[in-house]
Design a protein around this motif. Structure first.
Motif, PDB file in Angstrom:
ATOM      1  N   GLY A 632       0.803  -1.204   0.000  1.00 35.08           N
ATOM      2  CA  GLY A 632       0.000   0.000   0.000  1.00 35.08           C
ATOM      3  C   GLY A 632       0.843   1.262   0.000  1.00 35.08           C
ATOM      4  O   GLY A 632       0.544   2.220  -0.737  1.00 35.08           O
ATOM      5  N   TYR A 633       1.918   1.270   0.804  1.00 36.00           N
ATOM      6  CA  TYR A 633       2.770   2.445   0.840  1.00 36.00           C
ATOM      7  C   TYR A 633       3.515   2.637  -0.481  1.00 36.00           C
ATOM      8  O   TYR A 633       3.778   3.777  -0.913  1.00 36.00           O
ATOM      9  N   GLY A 634       3.840   1.533  -1.162  1.00 39.39           N
ATOM     10  CA  GLY A 634       4.474   1.643  -2.481  1.00 39.39           C
ATOM     11  C   GLY A 634       3.537   2.298  -3.483  1.00 39.39           C
ATOM     12  O   GLY A 634       3.967   3.132  -4.293  1.00 39.39           O
ATOM     13  N   ILE A 635       2.267   1.946  -3.414  1.00 33.88           N
ATOM     14  CA  ILE A 635       1.273   2.570  -4.301  1.00 33.88           C
ATOM     15  C   ILE A 635       1.135   4.046  -3.968  1.00 33.88           C
ATOM     16  O   ILE A 635       0.955   4.884  -4.855  1.00 33.88           O
ATOM     17  N   CYS A 636       1.242   4.388  -2.669  1.00 37.70           N
ATOM     18  CA  CYS A 636       1.213   5.802  -2.282  1.00 37.70           C
ATOM     19  C   CYS A 636       2.332   6.582  -2.968  1.00 37.70           C
ATOM     20  O   CYS A 636       2.133   7.695  -3.470  1.00 37.70           O
ATOM     21  N   LEU A 637       3.541   5.985  -3.013  1.00 33.08           N
ATOM     22  CA  LEU A 637       4.667   6.652  -3.673  1.00 33.08           C
ATOM     23  C   LEU A 637       4.399   6.844  -5.165  1.00 33.08           C
ATOM     24  O   LEU A 637       4.739   7.887  -5.739  1.00 33.08           O
ATOM     25  N   LEU A 638       3.779   5.854  -5.798  1.00 32.56           N
ATOM     26  CA  LEU A 638       3.462   5.991  -7.218  1.00 32.56           C
ATOM     27  C   LEU A 638       2.485   7.141  -7.452  1.00 32.56           C
ATOM     28  O   LEU A 638       2.603   7.881  -8.434  1.00 32.56           O
ATOM     29  N   PHE A 639       1.510   7.317  -6.534  1.00 37.57           N
ATOM     30  CA  PHE A 639       0.587   8.450  -6.654  1.00 37.57           C
ATOM     31  C   PHE A 639       1.355   9.779  -6.544  1.00 37.57           C
ATOM     32  O   PHE A 639       1.051  10.740  -7.263  1.00 37.57           O
ATOM     33  N   SER A 643       1.886  13.033  -9.470  1.00 37.07           N
ATOM     34  CA  SER A 643       1.240  14.306  -9.112  1.00 37.07           C
ATOM     35  C   SER A 643      -0.191  14.129  -8.609  1.00 37.07           C
ATOM     36  O   SER A 643      -1.109  14.840  -9.026  1.00 37.07           O
ATOM     37  N   ALA A 644      -0.384  13.172  -7.724  1.00 40.60           N
ATOM     38  CA  ALA A 644      -1.694  12.975  -7.086  1.00 40.60           C
ATOM     39  C   ALA A 644      -1.512  12.882  -5.581  1.00 40.60           C
ATOM     40  O   ALA A 644      -1.762  11.835  -4.970  1.00 40.60           O
ATOM     41  N   PRO A 645      -1.063  13.965  -4.949  1.00 37.68           N
ATOM     42  CA  PRO A 645      -0.789  13.905  -3.502  1.00 37.68           C
ATOM     43  C   PRO A 645      -2.051  13.660  -2.665  1.00 37.68           C
ATOM     44  O   PRO A 645      -1.986  13.039  -1.608  1.00 37.68           O
ATOM     45  N   ASP A 646      -3.230  14.139  -3.126  1.00 30.69           N
ATOM     46  CA  ASP A 646      -4.453  13.920  -2.354  1.00 30.69           C
ATOM     47  C   ASP A 646      -4.802  12.430  -2.299  1.00 30.69           C
ATOM     48  O   ASP A 646      -5.182  11.900  -1.253  1.00 30.69           O
ATOM     49  N   LEU A 647      -4.630  11.745  -3.450  1.00 28.75           N
ATOM     50  CA  LEU A 647      -4.873  10.308  -3.457  1.00 28.75           C
ATOM     51  C   LEU A 647      -3.839   9.583  -2.611  1.00 28.75           C
ATOM     52  O   LEU A 647      -4.154   8.594  -1.929  1.00 28.75           O
ATOM     53  N   ALA A 648      -2.601  10.070  -2.644  1.00 29.99           N
ATOM     54  CA  ALA A 648      -1.541   9.442  -1.848  1.00 29.99           C
ATOM     55  C   ALA A 648      -1.853   9.546  -0.359  1.00 29.99           C
ATOM     56  O   ALA A 648      -1.693   8.572   0.391  1.00 29.99           O
ATOM     57  N   MET A 649      -2.321  10.722   0.075  1.00 33.45           N
ATOM     58  CA  MET A 649      -2.657  10.893   1.484  1.00 33.45           C
ATOM     59  C   MET A 649      -3.835  10.013   1.882  1.00 33.45           C
ATOM     60  O   MET A 649      -3.849   9.408   2.962  1.00 33.45           O
ATOM     61  N   THR A 650      -4.824   9.953   1.004  1.00 32.99           N
ATOM     62  CA  THR A 650      -5.974   9.087   1.290  1.00 32.99           C
ATOM     63  C   THR A 650      -5.547   7.632   1.404  1.00 32.99           C
ATOM     64  O   THR A 650      -5.946   6.911   2.329  1.00 32.99           O
ATOM     65  N   ASN A 727     -11.169  23.221  -3.303  1.00 31.18           N
ATOM     66  CA  ASN A 727     -10.743  21.841  -3.554  1.00 31.18           C
ATOM     67  C   ASN A 727     -11.842  21.138  -4.360  1.00 31.18           C
ATOM     68  O   ASN A 727     -12.913  20.849  -3.848  1.00 31.18           O
ATOM     69  N   VAL A 728     -11.549  20.883  -5.649  1.00 32.85           N
ATOM     70  CA  VAL A 728     -12.568  20.340  -6.551  1.00 32.85           C
ATOM     71  C   VAL A 728     -13.056  18.967  -6.084  1.00 32.85           C
ATOM     72  O   VAL A 728     -14.247  18.647  -6.144  1.00 32.85           O
ATOM     73  N   VAL A 729     -12.119  18.137  -5.580  1.00 31.83           N
ATOM     74  CA  VAL A 729     -12.497  16.799  -5.130  1.00 31.83           C
ATOM     75  C   VAL A 729     -13.466  16.883  -3.961  1.00 31.83           C
ATOM     76  O   VAL A 729     -14.488  16.180  -3.922  1.00 31.83           O
ATOM     77  N   ASN A 730     -13.170  17.740  -3.022  1.00 32.97           N
ATOM     78  CA  ASN A 730     -14.068  17.890  -1.870  1.00 32.97           C
ATOM     79  C   ASN A 730     -15.443  18.411  -2.297  1.00 32.97           C
ATOM     80  O   ASN A 730     -16.485  17.972  -1.790  1.00 32.97           O
ATOM     81  N   VAL A 731     -15.433  19.357  -3.238  1.00 32.99           N
ATOM     82  CA  VAL A 731     -16.699  19.903  -3.721  1.00 32.99           C
ATOM     83  C   VAL A 731     -17.533  18.814  -4.402  1.00 32.99           C
ATOM     84  O   VAL A 731     -18.752  18.731  -4.224  1.00 32.99           O
ATOM     85  N   LEU A 732     -16.866  17.947  -5.172  1.00 34.00           N
ATOM     86  CA  LEU A 732     -17.576  16.850  -5.840  1.00 34.00           C
ATOM     87  C   LEU A 732     -18.249  15.940  -4.820  1.00 34.00           C
ATOM     88  O   LEU A 732     -19.410  15.569  -4.959  1.00 34.00           O
TER      89      LEU A 732
END
Length: 769
Positions: A632-639, A643-650, A727-732
């Motif tokens: 899971g943490y490896g996938i976080c690094l790929l995010f 350039s998807a830090p919000d997905l990485a944090m999630t 934050n577009v994601v939060n608004v969605l």
């Protein structure tokens, strides 16, 4: 009109908190509800005519064309008077009949619900509103038929009735949807003006078949008739109400209401004549072999319903007049005979016709009511049944010349057999020598014998003075069904003619058969030998086949193992995705669209592969959990790399939480796990590798599809303007898809409560077993 429909539902709901009052003497107040409704509709008799009807429109879902549209014309007024008038007698009767039943409050709740459903059905001027009440009659009748739910026979009969009528409801809904889409309206009044458009459409044969199937199941037409004799397991007030004037007549009402829309064509005529003809002969023949009074009445009801379908199929003015009159004739004498059967059953504790006789000596008013109902069913002069049978013969004799003799012969045979059946139920129990064990029987309460006496007396009064029924009820009904103005008068005497001769033959031969035919268990067993080809046997075999298949299917696909569910879901997804990739043609990779691979990505992927290998090979649960977290943490690094830090944090938050939960669970599990055998490992590995390859192919194909960013641009431009969020994601999640998120939170909350309840569950030793 809306209030008259809802009053029964309101009363039914109020019985829940105030049911204890129903069990007292004040429960008789419920009987005044149908009485007041009857008086309300009675006032419309002189007001309804050819060009006069009453319409009530209330918006419900206007965007879908579904509204509370009610229409009171001749046809709906006839059924409304039957529903409330006979309903009044049933309510008074049932209060005494079930006075000692501990669930009498529940019974009246179901009965009120059913009465409202029937009123809504016959008053509806919107096809979807009609269907809603159609289904409500099936549901409420299910509770009424299965009222004695401690008996397996009652439960089975209720389920059979619900299954058959529910199946018909499905067909009916399909037909109604097709009609509405073709005519572009869901108003029944407007559909009449578009009858030619509907009948000329290429789907008309399917529409006609679906509507007729719906009516056949509800009105117990062959081969769907078998649910009605089974429904005789219900209390007698239920049988009297549902099977004389209400539920079984719903299909008749449907055919009559749709006659100006679907009728006047050969497909309609021959379909209904054949179905009704077979049903009326089949039911009349079988009624002769029954020894149970309710059995005789059930099969004679099937035959009478067949006559009505037969007449509606014939479709001439004479036939529609005969059908309109016979609806009233049958309702009066059949309700009477059912109520009398209940009195006899209460008094003697048997309905066996081979035992019952001589009861006139102890139940004289009941015997008089039975005699009047029997002679009305036989069509004896000066009864309403005489006029009804004359009209039937008039309709068949005046039909097409090449068919007249055959149709008249079928009607004659049916009526002869029904004369015998009516005498068996209304006369036989009261004549002959009174057995000693019946000598101490006393006349029951007036509320039990007065209602059938009134109904039987009306059969004679209307027979002596038919002008009232003809002018105020039959004529508006015929005008509503045929959508044309017709003038006719019901008369007692039409002179000496062929019709009178046929009526005389009917009475004489029916009486002869009555004296010759002696109901016995031997005859019943003989006819039951043919049950192997009976529709109910075929229905039960189909049911058993479906049940066995469903059981095997459920045991295989729903075996209770999560790993099995996941495996089947993944395999299904693989097949579906592979098929879609196959339809998309060969896969061509444009390497120029792919970005260069960095050393960071290679190292991360190698770490993930190593963690996957360790997860699959280790026998330690803790090691498996830790290595899974590394994935899971490896996938976080790929995010992060893409350039998807919000997905990485999630992903980081969820992965950390999952690891903590797994570690907590491990305290309750053994430290080491038993690895599956090699076959299972190889199978799972193959499925996983194929799934990964397919997803990779999908991802590559997506890269070669032109991207439509219109939706993304819309959300990007309007996130702050409309929702005041940067934050577009939060608004969605919170605004544009707020309901979706809310339901997801609700589902997760319910799941959490369920898990917490299971964790806190403490079972007794007996419950664990």
């Amino acid at each position: 009109m809306l209030f008259t429909v809802l009053i029964g539902l309101i009363t039914s709901s109020l019985i829940v908190p105030f049911g204890k009052f129903v069990k007292t003497k004040w429960g008789i107040i419920l009987a005044f509800i149908p009485l007041l409704l009857f008086l309300y509709y009675l006032q419309y008799l002189p007001l309804i005519n050819w060009d006069k009807s009453y319409v009530q429109h209330i918006d419900w879902i206007p965007s879908l064309g579904i509204n509370f549209d009610f229409r009171l014309d001749g046809l709906s007024l006839l059924f409304s008077l039957l529903i409330t008038g006979i309903g009044t007698c049933i309510f008074f009767y049932a209060k005494s009949y079930l006075k000692d039943d501990p669930y009498v409050d529940r019974f009246f709740g179901y009965l009120c619900m059913f009465m409202s459903a029937m009123l809504g059905l016959v008053l509806s001027d919107n096809i979807f509103l009609l269907f809603t009440f159609w289904e409500l009659t099936s549901i409420s009748s299910f509770f009424l038929i299965g009222f004695n739910n401690e008996k397996i026979e009652s439960r089975k009969s209720a389920l059979t009735a619900l299954s058959v009528t529910g199946l018909g409801g499905f067909f009916l809904l399909a037909g109604l949807v097709l009609i509405g889409n073709i005519a572009n309206t869901y108003s029944i009044s407007e559909l009449v003006s578009k009858a030619q458009l509907i009948q000329q459409h290429q789907l008309f044969p399917y529409i006609l078949g679906l509507i007729i199937l719906g009516a056949m199941t509800k009105s117990a037409q062959f081969p769907f008739h078998f649910w009605l004799p089974g429904a005789m397991k219900a209390p007698t007030p239920v049988s009297a109400y549902l099977h004389s004037a209400t539920m079984v007549k719903a299909g008749i009402y449907l055919l009559a209401r749709f006659y100006p829309i679907l009728g006047n064509n050969p497909a309609w005529t021959y379909s209904l004549m054949i179905i009704g003809g077979i049903t009326m002969l089949y039911g009349a023949f079988h009624s002769l072999f029954r020894t149970d009074m309710k059995g005789v009445l059930a099969y004679s009801t099937i035959s009478a319903l067949g006559i009505l379908v037969f007449l509606l199929g014939l479709g001439t003015q004479d036939a529609i007049i005969a059908a309109s009159v016979f609806i009233v004739v049958h309702a009066l004498y059949k309700a009477t005979l059912f109520l009398i059967t209940g009195i006899i059953d209460h008094a003697t504790h048997t309905r066996d016709l081979s035992v019952l006789q001589g009861l006139r000596k102890v139940l004289l008013p009941v015997a008089i009511a039975g005699f009047l109902a029997a002679i009305s069913s036989a069509g004896v002069p000066l009864t309403f049944g005489f006029i009804g049978k004359d009209l039937i013969y008039e309709a068949t004799l005046h039909s097409e010349k090449h068919l007249a003799i055959y149709l008249t012969a079928a009607a004659l045979i049916t009526n002869i057999l029904l004369v015998s059946a009516g005498f068996m139920a209304g006369i036989k129990p009261f004549f002959g020598k009174l057995p000693e064990n019946f000598e101490k029987i006393k006349l029951p309460a007036k509320s039990l014998w007065i209602p059938p006496f009134i109904l039987a007396l009306l059969g004679v009064v209307f027979g002596c003075f038919p002008t009232f029924i003809g002018d105020l009820i039959a004529q508006p009904t015929v005008n509503s069904i045929m959508s044309v103005k017709s003038d006719f008068q019901l008369k007692i005497w039409h002179g000496f003619n062929t019709i009178l001769l046929l009526s005389a033959i009917t009475i004489v031969l029916g009486t002869v058969i009555y004296f010759i035919n002696k109901p016995s268990e031997h005859k019943l067993k003989w006819i039951e030998k043919l049950n192997f080809i009976a529709p109910i046997t075929i229905f039960e075999k189909c049911y058993q086949t479906i049940y066995n298949f469903s059981t095997s299917y459920s045991h295989y696909f729903h075996n209770g193992y999560l790993r099995s569910y996941l495996l089947k879901i993944i395999i299904f997804a693989e097949v579906l995705l592979a098929y879609q990739l196959y339809l998309g043609g060969p896969l061509h990779i444009n390497w120029e669209l792919l970005s260069a691979v960095s050393v960071y990505e290679v190292v991360t992927i190698l770490i993930v592969f190593g963690a996957v290998a360790l997860t699959l090979s280790t026998s330690s649960r803790l090691t498996a959990v830790v290595s899974t977290s590394v994935i899971g943490y490896g996938i976080c690094l790929l995010f992060v790399f893409y350039s998807a830090p919000d997905l990485a944090m999630t992903q980081f938050t969820i992965d950390t939480l999952t690891v903590v939960l797994f570690v907590l669970v491990l305290f309750k599990l053994p430290p080491f796990l038993n690895l599956a055998n090699k076959r299972v490992l190889i199978r799972d590995a193959v499925v996983a590798i194929i799934f990964g390859i397919i997803l990779a192919m999908v991802a590559i194909r997506v890269l070669h599809v032109p991207t439509n960013i219109a939706i993304s641009d819309f959300y990007g431009k309007n996130a702050y303007l409309l929702a005041k969020g940067r934050n577009v994601v939060n608004v969605l999640l919170v605004d544009f898809r707020g309901f979706d998120t809310m339901f997801e939170v609700v589902v997760l909350s319910i799941a959490a409560l369920g898990v917490y309840s299971l964790l806190k569950l403490r079972l007794k030793s007996s419950e664990k077993e």
